[in-house]
Enzyme design. Structure first.
Site, PDB file in Angstrom:
ATOM      1  N   CYS A  37       0.627  -1.098   0.081  1.00 27.75           N
ATOM      2  CA  CYS A  37       0.092   0.089   0.488  1.00 27.75           C
ATOM      3  C   CYS A  37       0.821   1.042  -0.120  1.00 27.75           C
ATOM      4  CB  CYS A  37      -0.814   0.070   1.320  1.00 27.75           C
ATOM      5  SG  CYS A  37      -0.349   0.523   2.967  1.00 27.75           S
ATOM      6  N   ASP A  83      12.875  19.337 -34.147  1.00 27.44           N
ATOM      7  CA  ASP A  83      13.404  18.266 -34.483  1.00 27.44           C
ATOM      8  C   ASP A  83      15.459  18.991 -34.878  1.00 27.44           C
ATOM      9  OD1 ASP A  83      13.248  19.866 -36.972  1.00 27.44           O
ATOM     10  OD2 ASP A  83      13.244  18.180 -38.228  1.00 27.44           O
ATOM     11  N   ASP A 133       8.301  24.029 -34.824  1.00 28.70           N
ATOM     12  CA  ASP A 133       9.760  24.652 -35.799  1.00 28.70           C
ATOM     13  C   ASP A 133       8.843  24.118 -37.177  1.00 28.70           C
ATOM     14  OD1 ASP A 133      12.143  25.253 -37.421  1.00 28.70           O
ATOM     15  OD2 ASP A 133      12.590  23.296 -37.278  1.00 28.70           O
ATOM     16  N   CYS A 174       3.411   1.832   2.672  1.00 30.15           N
ATOM     17  CA  CYS A 174       4.963   0.972   2.705  1.00 30.15           C
ATOM     18  C   CYS A 174       5.949   1.730   2.220  1.00 30.15           C
ATOM     19  CB  CYS A 174       4.482  -0.415   1.958  1.00 30.15           C
ATOM     20  SG  CYS A 174       3.180  -1.405   3.094  1.00 30.15           S
ATOM     21  N   ASP A 188      16.574  23.546 -32.154  1.00 30.02           N
ATOM     22  CA  ASP A 188      15.896  23.991 -31.178  1.00 30.02           C
ATOM     23  C   ASP A 188      15.944  23.411 -30.100  1.00 30.02           C
ATOM     24  OD1 ASP A 188      14.226  24.664 -34.108  1.00 30.02           O
ATOM     25  OD2 ASP A 188      14.051  21.837 -34.189  1.00 30.02           O
TER      26      ASP A 188
END
Length: 767
Positions: A41, A662, A451, A44, A666
């Site tokens: 739980c 990409d 971009d 713990c 960037d």
């Protein structure tokens, strides 16, 4: 082909759980992933984290209940290494009452069976069923009460043999002055069993046939129901980790190594960079590489989500885990082990599933005090009913019901279960979420900045016009430009080199080539210095476009990206040529932007192109330059500032901005955005800076990523609501006597299972 004997090959070891070398200098930071068995739980989780953080040198420890793992950041002490520190951390986990194990340890094949681990539950059901029969008989007016000794014989093995795990874990919690689900179950069921023994041993002996009302069935059935709930929960957990297991299964165990003696089958762990492997039709590509011989179609759907096979010819890249089509190929290995794309994908998904979402901090704070508060409520319930005069028997049963129904299992599973399911289904569709905070923030995004080149456009521009100043030879100028650009990876530079090749122009070697970030390139060819770059750069340098100025403006108005070529002369710089480049929108880019707008999200394109070219492309994509949806002539270093400006907004409102890119340039903008999304066909730098990686360059994945984020966060909120609501409603009902321990045990087991089942609904998500 490498001339290596098989007997001398080096075996590559499995990746260690410690991410830094074990012999690095003291004070260096290490990260350790550690599996933990025995947690039940949220309490713990808190206890293990506290135990780990007490170890000297530990900087941070994050424990995940759903994955049953811990991620620990620590620094080595003087005179110790990382391996010794791992032993200390394992000891700390064991002293806290739990069992450390290797992180990501594969389940045995028999453990993957739907019925794995059901034996204790089945035994409990068989022993408890006769105890429940009298309760069923009462519904029909029948009295099927079993003799007290039979009830004792049936209930005691369930209580102390099948339920031994609750006593063991509960005792460790009590020693640590903490509490967890096991302590509540052990106390509650022991109270029911002990009360039954007391009533049996103190029953009047003047009526031998009379059986006093005992509560053996309550203790046995509660233990059995809790075991059943934990078994169903474990079964559901296996389904949430199915995505990781599916990715692991993509790696073949044996490969066909090409040697001077022919093909030899060797384990994939012995493959080295530079080896040549044979991949037959229908086989999985074992590691990353390139096609050395042959051509084929490759199915990469498990990695990118792309359903259609893609052609691969000599020189084309191959990704480990994809499926070879109908052609036999020989591949040259470029990456093995942890360096392969598949291994990095698995690592990203595991990192996201092991991480703790910000919303989980609230749950941790509640769980830290939850069990002690429940014990106080149970004592108050006992004393309250005794004060009302109902007797010890009824008061104790009501207190037991409070302890049983209040187990905080669902609280600990609510968030990690949803995250595991959400990141798993996203990975299946080519969306890698490596930052769980990005997953939690993405649903709030109201602005998406793209971009242009390579993200919204194909990224492979063509040279559409090459106009030389009168009096100069076209071929000679193009040869000089191609020489200066030949070492650059910029899309426009590649377009120039490709155009020179198409015209069969011989390209010399340039000297002293120097790149000017965001502007262009300068180099020497045959003793002459040439500058190739943007019109802005030329204006900064004072280059006069002369008679070509009108033509440059015309090309820009037509949507072309225009660059210029200048040569250093005695008087300074003189224009030699204009170059116009054209690019095409990616298929589906316009539809992707429209889908985002339909969700009420503002879309913006950021480009380094001149305004005319950028606005022309924007209109083709369905963007409105007049509405501020285009940012043109933005230098690479200024993209991050544009993202910050979008976050602040002209209306004074703080906007949540996602940046999609990409390229290397960037990366700062991806890091500055609230959510960074990198196209998987881009550079490694961009993907490391982004919280989400789109494995194929499809802009439609942006809307899909936002949608899976929205649905995952919705599941987290639903789970937390039901987990809190269940306890808020259940504890008062049990304290007021409206719930028996048996009903409370069933409700408690159902709460955990319902949270897992609700999270698993995410597996049905489709783009």
């Amino acid at each position: 082909m490498l001339d290596l004997a098989i007997t001398s090959r080096i075996s590559i070891p499995a990746m260690n759980t410690i991410t830094t070398p074990p012999n690095t200098a003291p004070g260096s930071v290490h990260s350790l992933d550690l599996g933990i068995s025995g947690m039940t739980c949220a309490s713990c989780v808190g206890r293990v984290e506290r135990a780990l953080r007490k170890v000297p040198g530990v900087q941070e420890a994050s424990v995940n209940l759903a994955t049953e793992s811990a991620r620990i950041a620590f620094v080595t002490q003087v005179g110790a290494d990382a391996a010794a520190m791992e032993a200390v951390l394992r000891r700390a986990v064991r002293n806290a009452g739990y069992e450390p194990r290797a992180a990501g340890q594969e389940d045995a094949p028999e453990d993957l069976s739907p019925w794995a681990g059901f034996l204790p539950v089945g035994i409990g059901l068989l022993l408890s069923a006769p105890l429940v029969l009298p309760m069923i008989g009462d519904l029909f007016g029948q009295h099927w009460m079993l003799p007290a000794w039979v009830q004792f014989v049936l209930a005691t093995p369930v209580q102390f043999i099948l339920g031994a795990r609750f006593y063991q874990a509960g005792w460790h919690a009590a020693k640590a002055l903490s509490g967890n689900m096991d302590l509540l179950v052990a106390l509650g069921t022991s109270a029911g069993w002990g009360l039954s023994m007391w009533l049996w041993l103190t029953a009047p002996t003047d009526h031998p046939g009379h059986v006093p009302h005992l509560y053996f069935e309550a203790s046995a059935v509660v233990v059995t129901l809790v075991l059943l709930g934990k078994w169903l929960e474990a079964r559901a957990k296996r389904q949430t980790t199915a995505a990781i297991r599916a990715l692991h299964a993509l790696r073949p165990d044996v490969v066909h190594l090409l040697t001077q003696q022919g093909e030899v089958d060797v384990p994939v762990s012995e493959v080295l960079v530079g080896d040549q492997l044979v991949v037959r039709p229908g086989e999985r590509i074992p590691v990353d590489g390139t096609v050395h011989e042959g051509h084929t179609q490759v199915d990469e759907s498990m990695l990118t989500g792309e359903p259609l096979p893609v052609a691969r010819d000599v020189g084309a890249a191959l990704t480990g885990g994809s499926i070879n089509g109908d052609g036999r190929i020989v591949m040259a290995v470029t990456a093995v082990g942890a360096e392969t794309v598949l291994a990095q994908i698995i690592r990203l998904v595991e990192d996201a599933q092991a991480a703790k979402a910000p919303i989980q901090r609230l749950v941790d704070q509640v769980s830290a005090v939850f069990v002690p508060v429940v014990l106080v409520v149970a004592v108050v319930t006992l004393l309250g009913w005794l004060w009302m005069g109902v007797g010890l028997e009824a008061a104790l049963i009501h207190a037991v019901a409070v302890m049983v129904i209040a187990c905080p299992c669902a609280l600990g599973l609510a968030t990690p279960a949803a995250i595991m399911a959400g990141t798993g289904v996203a990975a299946k569709h080519g969306i890698l979420i490596k930052d769980v905070q990005a997953l939690e923030l993405a649903h709030k995004v109201d602005v998406v900045a793209f971009d242009k080149t390579g993200t919204l456009t194909v990224g492979q521009p063509r040279l559409t016009a090459f106009e030389v100043v009168p009096g100069f030879d076209d071929a000679a100028v193009m040869a000089a430009v191609a020489a200066v650009q030949s070492g650059s990876e910029h899309p426009l530079a590649r377009a120039v080199v490709a155009a020179a090749g198409e015209r069969q122009i011989s390209v010399a070697t340039a000297q002293d080539v120097r790149a000017v970030p965001g502007r262009g390139t300068e180099g020497e060819v045959d003793g002459q210095s040439y500058l190739v770059g943007s019109l802005r750069w030329m204006q900064e340098l004072g280059v006069d476009l002369g008679a070509l100025a009108v033509r440059a403006q015309q090309l820009q108005n037509e949507g072309a990206t225009v660059s210029a070529v200048a040569q250093r002369v005695t008087e300074g710089l003189a224009l030699r040529a204009l170059m116009a480049f054209g690019d095409e929108p990616k298929p589906g880019a316009r539809e992707a932007l429209a889908a985002l707008k339909a969700r009420g999200i503002r879309t913006v394109m950021i480009s380094g192109d001149n305004r005319g070219a950028a606005e022309a492309m924007a209109r083709r994509l369905g963007l409105d330059p007049d509405a501020g949806e285009v940012m043109a002539e933005v230098l690479p270093g200024d993209k991050a500032a544009k993202v910050v400006a979008l976050q602040q907004g002209p209306d004074g409102k703080r906007h949540q901005v996602a940046m999609v890119g990409d390229g290397v340039n960037d990366a700062p903008a991806l890091a500055a955005a609230d959510v960074g999304m990198a196209m998987g066909n881009g550079t490694d730098v961009a993907m490391h800076a982004a919280g989400i990686t789109l494995m194929r360059g499809d802009p439609m994945l942006v809307a899909a990523a936002l949608d899976i984020s929205h649905r995952t966060v919705m599941k987290i909120r639903q789970n937390l609501f039901w987990a809190f609501a269940y306890n808020v409603a259940g504890i008062p009902l049990a304290a007021l006597g409206f719930l028996s321990p048996v009903v409370a045990g069933a409700a408690m087991a159902l709460s955990s299972v319902s949270v897992m089942a609700n999270a698993l609904l995410l597996k049905r998500w489709r783009m």
